[in-house]
Each structure stands twice: as structure tokens, then as C-alpha cells.
Design a protein around this motif. Structure first.
Motif, PDB file in Angstrom:
ATOM      1  N   ASP A 170       0.771  -1.249   0.000  1.00 58.10           N
ATOM      2  CA  ASP A 170       0.000   0.000   0.000  1.00 58.10           C
ATOM      3  C   ASP A 170       0.799   1.294   0.000  1.00 58.10           C
ATOM      4  O   ASP A 170       0.253   2.357   0.324  1.00 58.10           O
ATOM      5  CB  ASP A 170      -1.028   0.015   1.154  1.00 58.10           C
ATOM      6  CG  ASP A 170      -2.083  -1.090   0.974  1.00 58.10           C
ATOM      7  OD1 ASP A 170      -2.069  -1.746  -0.083  1.00 58.10           O
ATOM      8  OD2 ASP A 170      -2.903  -1.290   1.882  1.00 58.10           O
ATOM      9  N   HIS A 209      -0.002  -3.259  -7.489  1.00 60.52           N
ATOM     10  CA  HIS A 209      -1.124  -3.387  -6.549  1.00 60.52           C
ATOM     11  C   HIS A 209      -2.268  -2.509  -7.082  1.00 60.52           C
ATOM     12  O   HIS A 209      -2.997  -1.906  -6.297  1.00 60.52           O
ATOM     13  CB  HIS A 209      -0.663  -2.953  -5.160  1.00 60.52           C
ATOM     14  CG  HIS A 209      -1.425  -3.558  -4.007  1.00 60.52           C
ATOM     15  ND1 HIS A 209      -1.962  -4.817  -4.005  1.00 60.52           N
ATOM     16  CD2 HIS A 209      -1.716  -3.045  -2.776  1.00 60.52           C
ATOM     17  CE1 HIS A 209      -2.564  -5.046  -2.842  1.00 60.52           C
ATOM     18  NE2 HIS A 209      -2.443  -3.992  -2.074  1.00 60.52           N
ATOM     19  N   HIS A 264      -6.463   0.472  -5.973  1.00 61.56           N
ATOM     20  CA  HIS A 264      -6.694  -0.494  -4.904  1.00 61.56           C
ATOM     21  C   HIS A 264      -8.179  -0.864  -4.753  1.00 61.56           C
ATOM     22  O   HIS A 264      -8.759  -0.783  -3.657  1.00 61.56           O
ATOM     23  CB  HIS A 264      -6.153   0.077  -3.581  1.00 61.56           C
ATOM     24  CG  HIS A 264      -5.845  -0.963  -2.545  1.00 61.56           C
ATOM     25  ND1 HIS A 264      -6.825  -1.580  -1.797  1.00 61.56           N
ATOM     26  CD2 HIS A 264      -4.684  -1.508  -2.138  1.00 61.56           C
ATOM     27  CE1 HIS A 264      -6.264  -2.438  -0.963  1.00 61.56           C
ATOM     28  NE2 HIS A 264      -4.968  -2.422  -1.153  1.00 61.56           N
TER      29      HIS A 264
HETATM   30 ZN   LIG Z   1      -3.438  -3.430  -0.255  1.00 61.47          ZN
END
Ligand SMILES: [Zn+2]
Length: 264
Positions: A37, A88, A92
Motif C-alpha cells: 500500500d 497493486h 486499490h
Molecule cells: Zn493493499
């Protein structure tokens, strides 16, 4: 007779131990440190300790997040040092309707996505990451561990884009058991250093791949590990380097692919 037995053993022993050693790049197990993240603590807390011990890891970056987009030159340096910038997605997206997922904004709720929109987002994130690190090969991490858009799985649709993909199921596996597009990982939240070390000892014992999934390290996220516990884990890895292969997931996954080719 005694002479015969001794020479028989000396011939056999190296063969057995060589085979044993070769499972994980000449070591007993593989450990992958992954950080999700694009948090500021990745750059401020994690990279300094990885650098000081000579380790590299994988950072799963949602490329629209400010911890990435506002610190691009630092991420470039992180990649130069051998760390993997993992995909990622851009925003998200997660399935927001489940309990505890109220934080997911409707615009980024997978329930409101089409498959094409998600795949476009993933491809665009690869383009951004390539612009930063120059690499064409990397791994992916499913945001929130979600692998479906509506009723359809997207796992098979991203295979060509990635060497492997990390899931969120807490499991360690032997090399022959690993599904490269659903690699297990232990989500870390509040464990002590001793608990983290215990997982590594288990991986050594089982000759397994162990993937750690960190969010906050010394803060910045509700899923968090203390600096002390994280440091204790890393120092244990360093002290036992002869038995443990620590590498970014892209390297480990490529190794698994080659190993499976040779040993099928
Ligand atoms: Zn994540």
C-alpha cells in the motif's frame, strides 16, 4: 569390510546433501518480505533497515497513493537497490459490501467495476512502474485478497502480465505445492518478534516458502507491527542467512518456475 562401508558412505553422502541443499537456491527455505500500500513508513522505516542488513523485499504499490506518487524519486532508488516494485493496481479496488469493508469508496468498489476496467487499471499500473524501474517482469498482489469482479475470477486474466501473484491466505508451502498465481502470505498485525521468528523456524523445518505481508511498520496503518518486532525478525534472518534465502517475490517466483521445469 570396514573400508568398503566407509567408502560407500563417502560416495553417497555428498549426493544426498547436495540434493537437500538445492531446494531453495542452495538454502533450506525462502523468506519473502512484502510491504503493501505504498506507505511512507516503507521509505522511512523499512528501507533503512533492509539496506543496513543487505536485504531486499517486494513493495506492492497502488500507484495513485500519495506515498508513491509524491515520492517517485525515492522509489526509483528503492528499485535500483534491487527491491521489487510490485503491482497493486492504480486505485486499490476491493469488494466493499462485506462486513468491515465500509471504508471502500463506491468509485473503487470492485462490485461497481467491469472486468475490463480492472484489467486496464492493472496494465496501466504496470506502465507506471516500468517508467520508474525499467522492468518488464514483476509480481502482483490482489488488493484485499479479492480475486473476482462480480462472479468472475480475474486470476487467469492477469497471468500473462505477471511472473506470479500473491494472495492473503496464511500458509507456507513446499516448492512443489506452490500455485504461482495464489502464493500464500502471513498478514502481520501486532505479532511479537518471537512470533515472527517462530514462523521462520517453521519454514526452515518444512523447507517452505514463507511470505510476510506487512502494512504499517512502526505505525501509519491499523494493521501494524512494531519496529522492535520487525527488527528482531530481520536480525534473525541475517543471523541464519546460511539456511534462509531472502529475496523479492519476483526472483523467488522465477526460481520456482525454473525448478518446476527441471523437476517435472
Ligand atoms: Zn493493499
Amino acid at each position: 569390510m570396514v573400508f568398503f562401508i566407509t567408502s560407500y558412505l563417502t560416495v553417497l553422502m555428498p549426493a544426498i546433501s547436495a540434493q537437500d541443499k538445492e531446494v531453495w537456491h542452495g538454502k533450506k527455505c525462502a523468506v519473502c518480505l512484502t510491504y503493501d500500500d505504498a506507505l511512507n513508513v516503507d521509505l522511512d522505516n523499512v528501507i533503512p533497515i533492509l539496506d543496513s542488513l543487505g536485504f531486499t523485499g517486494t513493495f506492492y504499490l497502488p500507484v495513485s497513493f500519495p506515498g508513491f506518487s509524491e515520492r517517485l524519486s525515492e522509489w526509483k532508488d528503492v528499485a535500483k537497490k534491487g527491491n521489487e516494485l510490485g503491482n497493486h493496481t492504480l486505485y486499490h479496488p476491493c469488494a466493499g459490501k462485506a462486513p468491515g469493508m465500509e471504508w471502500v469508496k463506491p468509485d473503487y468498489d470492485l462490485n461497481n467495476y467491469t472486468m475490463q476496467r480492472l484489467l486496464d487499471e492493472i496494465k496501466m499500473a504496470n506502465i507506471v512502474l516500468k517508467a520508474i524501474d525499467g522492468k518488464s517482469e514483476r509480481t502482483f498482489a490482489y488488493p484485499c485478497g479479492d480475486t473476482t469482479v462480480g462472479d468472475s475470477s480475474y486470476v487467469s486474466k492477469i497471468r500473462e502480465e505477471f511472473v506470479a501473484a500473491r494472495g492473503v491466505e496464511g500458509k507456507m508451502q513446499r516448492i512443489e505445492e506452490i500455485d504461482l498465481y495464489n502464493i500464500g502470505a502471513y498478514g502481520i498485525n501486532g505479532q511479537s518478534g518471537d512470533e515472527l521468528v517462530r514462523l521462520v523456524k517453521e519454514a526452515i523445518e518444512d523447507k517452505a516458502l514463507l511470505v510476510f505481508l506487512f502494512h504499517g511498520v512502526g505505525g501509519e496503518h491499523s494493521l501494524n507491527v512494531s519496529l522492535e518486532a520487525h527488527s528482531k525478525l530481520l536480525h534473525f534472518l541475517k543471523q541464519n542467512e546460511k539456511d534462509i534465502w531472502v529475496a523479492p517475490l519476483v526472483k523467488i517466483a522465477k526460481y520456482i518456475k525454473e525448478y518446476k521445469q527441471v523437476n517435472k
